[in-house]
Design a protein around this motif. Structure first.
Motif, PDB file in Angstrom:
ATOM      1  N   GLU A  11      39.665  28.224  33.237  1.00 29.30           N
ATOM      2  CA  GLU A  11      40.752  28.128  34.207  1.00 29.30           C
ATOM      3  C   GLU A  11      41.701  29.316  34.049  1.00 29.30           C
ATOM      4  O   GLU A  11      42.156  29.894  35.030  1.00 29.30           O
ATOM      5  CB  GLU A  11      41.512  26.807  34.041  1.00 29.30           C
ATOM      6  N   HIS A  12      41.969  29.691  32.802  1.00 28.40           N
ATOM      7  CA  HIS A  12      42.825  30.843  32.540  1.00 28.40           C
ATOM      8  C   HIS A  12      42.184  32.112  33.125  1.00 28.40           C
ATOM      9  O   HIS A  12      42.876  32.928  33.746  1.00 28.40           O
ATOM     10  CB  HIS A  12      43.052  30.998  31.028  1.00 28.40           C
ATOM     11  N   GLU A  13      40.874  32.281  32.954  1.00 28.23           N
ATOM     12  CA  GLU A  13      40.187  33.448  33.496  1.00 28.23           C
ATOM     13  C   GLU A  13      40.221  33.437  35.021  1.00 28.23           C
ATOM     14  O   GLU A  13      40.453  34.472  35.652  1.00 28.23           O
ATOM     15  CB  GLU A  13      38.735  33.493  33.021  1.00 28.23           C
ATOM     16  N   LYS A  14      40.037  32.279  35.629  1.00 28.27           N
ATOM     17  CA  LYS A  14      40.080  32.155  37.085  1.00 28.27           C
ATOM     18  C   LYS A  14      41.452  32.594  37.611  1.00 28.27           C
ATOM     19  O   LYS A  14      41.545  33.377  38.558  1.00 28.27           O
ATOM     20  CB  LYS A  14      39.773  30.717  37.495  1.00 28.27           C
ATOM     21  N   VAL A  15      42.522  32.105  36.993  1.00 26.87           N
ATOM     22  CA  VAL A  15      43.878  32.474  37.404  1.00 26.87           C
ATOM     23  C   VAL A  15      44.096  33.975  37.212  1.00 26.87           C
ATOM     24  O   VAL A  15      44.665  34.656  38.075  1.00 26.87           O
ATOM     25  CB  VAL A  15      44.929  31.643  36.639  1.00 26.87           C
ATOM     26  N   ARG A  16      43.618  34.517  36.086  1.00 30.93           N
ATOM     27  CA  ARG A  16      43.759  35.954  35.820  1.00 30.93           C
ATOM     28  C   ARG A  16      43.062  36.781  36.906  1.00 30.93           C
ATOM     29  O   ARG A  16      43.622  37.749  37.439  1.00 30.93           O
ATOM     30  CB  ARG A  16      43.190  36.293  34.444  1.00 30.93           C
ATOM     31  N   LEU A  17      41.835  36.389  37.266  1.00 29.06           N
ATOM     32  CA  LEU A  17      41.091  37.106  38.299  1.00 29.06           C
ATOM     33  C   LEU A  17      41.795  37.010  39.661  1.00 29.06           C
ATOM     34  O   LEU A  17      41.851  37.989  40.405  1.00 29.06           O
ATOM     35  CB  LEU A  17      39.659  36.568  38.402  1.00 29.06           C
ATOM     36  N   GLU A  18      42.350  35.835  39.965  1.00 27.38           N
ATOM     37  CA  GLU A  18      43.069  35.674  41.226  1.00 27.38           C
ATOM     38  C   GLU A  18      44.321  36.534  41.262  1.00 27.38           C
ATOM     39  O   GLU A  18      44.622  37.172  42.281  1.00 27.38           O
ATOM     40  CB  GLU A  18      43.418  34.196  41.441  1.00 27.38           C
ATOM     41  N   HIS A  19      45.046  36.580  40.151  1.00 32.08           N
ATOM     42  CA  HIS A  19      46.253  37.416  40.090  1.00 32.08           C
ATOM     43  C   HIS A  19      45.896  38.894  40.231  1.00 32.08           C
ATOM     44  O   HIS A  19      46.581  39.633  40.952  1.00 32.08           O
ATOM     45  CB  HIS A  19      47.000  37.180  38.781  1.00 32.08           C
ATOM     46  N   GLU A  20      44.849  39.319  39.554  1.00 33.15           N
ATOM     47  CA  GLU A  20      44.416  40.720  39.669  1.00 33.15           C
ATOM     48  C   GLU A  20      44.094  41.054  41.118  1.00 33.15           C
ATOM     49  O   GLU A  20      44.513  42.092  41.635  1.00 33.15           O
ATOM     50  CB  GLU A  20      43.162  40.971  38.827  1.00 33.15           C
ATOM     51  N   ALA A  21      43.321  40.189  41.762  1.00 35.28           N
ATOM     52  CA  ALA A  21      42.923  40.434  43.153  1.00 35.28           C
ATOM     53  C   ALA A  21      44.149  40.487  44.062  1.00 35.28           C
ATOM     54  O   ALA A  21      44.252  41.363  44.931  1.00 35.28           O
ATOM     55  CB  ALA A  21      41.950  39.350  43.621  1.00 35.28           C
ATOM     56  N   ALA A  22      45.083  39.554  43.870  1.00 27.79           N
ATOM     57  CA  ALA A  22      46.300  39.534  44.691  1.00 27.79           C
ATOM     58  C   ALA A  22      47.102  40.814  44.490  1.00 27.79           C
ATOM     59  O   ALA A  22      47.584  41.416  45.459  1.00 27.79           O
ATOM     60  CB  ALA A  22      47.144  38.305  44.357  1.00 27.79           C
ATOM     61  N   LYS A  23      47.258  41.249  43.244  1.00 21.86           N
ATOM     62  CA  LYS A  23      48.026  42.468  42.964  1.00 21.86           C
ATOM     63  C   LYS A  23      47.373  43.697  43.600  1.00 21.86           C
ATOM     64  O   LYS A  23      48.063  44.539  44.179  1.00 21.86           O
ATOM     65  CB  LYS A  23      48.173  42.669  41.458  1.00 21.86           C
ATOM     66  N   LEU A  24      46.044  43.793  43.484  1.00 19.60           N
ATOM     67  CA  LEU A  24      45.338  44.922  44.089  1.00 19.60           C
ATOM     68  C   LEU A  24      45.518  44.917  45.601  1.00 19.60           C
ATOM     69  O   LEU A  24      45.803  45.951  46.209  1.00 19.60           O
ATOM     70  CB  LEU A  24      43.848  44.875  43.737  1.00 19.60           C
TER      71      LEU A  24
END
Length: 172
Positions: A11-24
């Motif tokens: 779940e932590h990795e999923k949130v991290r990937l979503e945040h990265e994508a949103a920031k990009l």
């Protein structure tokens, strides 16, 4: 789209990937339009993944990642691969390039059926597949099947995992 395995670290990795994508996405959107877009927070289910502010108004972003297949997602994310998964990956390498269109349409179909507690939602898909490019994605415009009754005001694609090649608007 990858369905993440059970567990806190997943779940932590999923949130991290979503945040990265949103920031990009937000960085490229701001660069391209000169309109400030600012991140607010990560949301819980029934709301899109990330909320931000665009031109003084709240905007929600639903984030998805385009991998091609579950086996490819496992390889891209650095998971241990079984011999069966390795065989699947090898056979996928032999298939036609129409896999990109099929994978993208599958994400659009899955996301179109969701409903969110949000007034304004954009779908942002990050291309995580190293063999597919922003130009490949742009070449699909006109062939992509966006379901009629989807909840998204706009649909965008981040061209690559690192966000080096920019964004493409898929809808409208």
């Amino acid at each position: 789209m990858l369905e993440v395995t059970q567990g806190h670290s997943s779940e932590h990795e999923k949130v991290r990937l979503e945040h990265e994508a949103a920031k990009l996405f937000m960085r490229w959107y701001e660069t391209n339009t000169h309109k400030p877009i600012r991140h607010i927070w990560h949301n819980q289910p029934m709301r899109p993944d990330v909320s931000c502010v665009l031109e003084g108004e709240k905007l929600d972003l639903e984030i998805a990642h385009l991998y091609g297949s579950e086996a490819e997602a496992m390889a891209i994310l650095g998971r241990d691969l079984t011999d069966q998964t390795k065989r699947e990956l090898h056979s996928l390498d032999q298939e036609a390039d129409e896999r990109l269109l099929k994978a993208l349409n599958r994400i659009l179909q899955n996301k179109a059926g969701k409903r969110y507690s949000s007034d304004r939602t954009w779908l942002v898909i990050r291309n995580a597949h190293p063999q597919w490019t922003k130009d490949d994605i742009k070449g699909l415009i006109g062939h992509i099947s966006v379901p009629e009754n989807h909840p998204f005001e706009k649909i965008w694609m981040v061209g690559d995992m690192e966000g080096k090649t920019g964004i493409v608007r898929l809808y409208p």
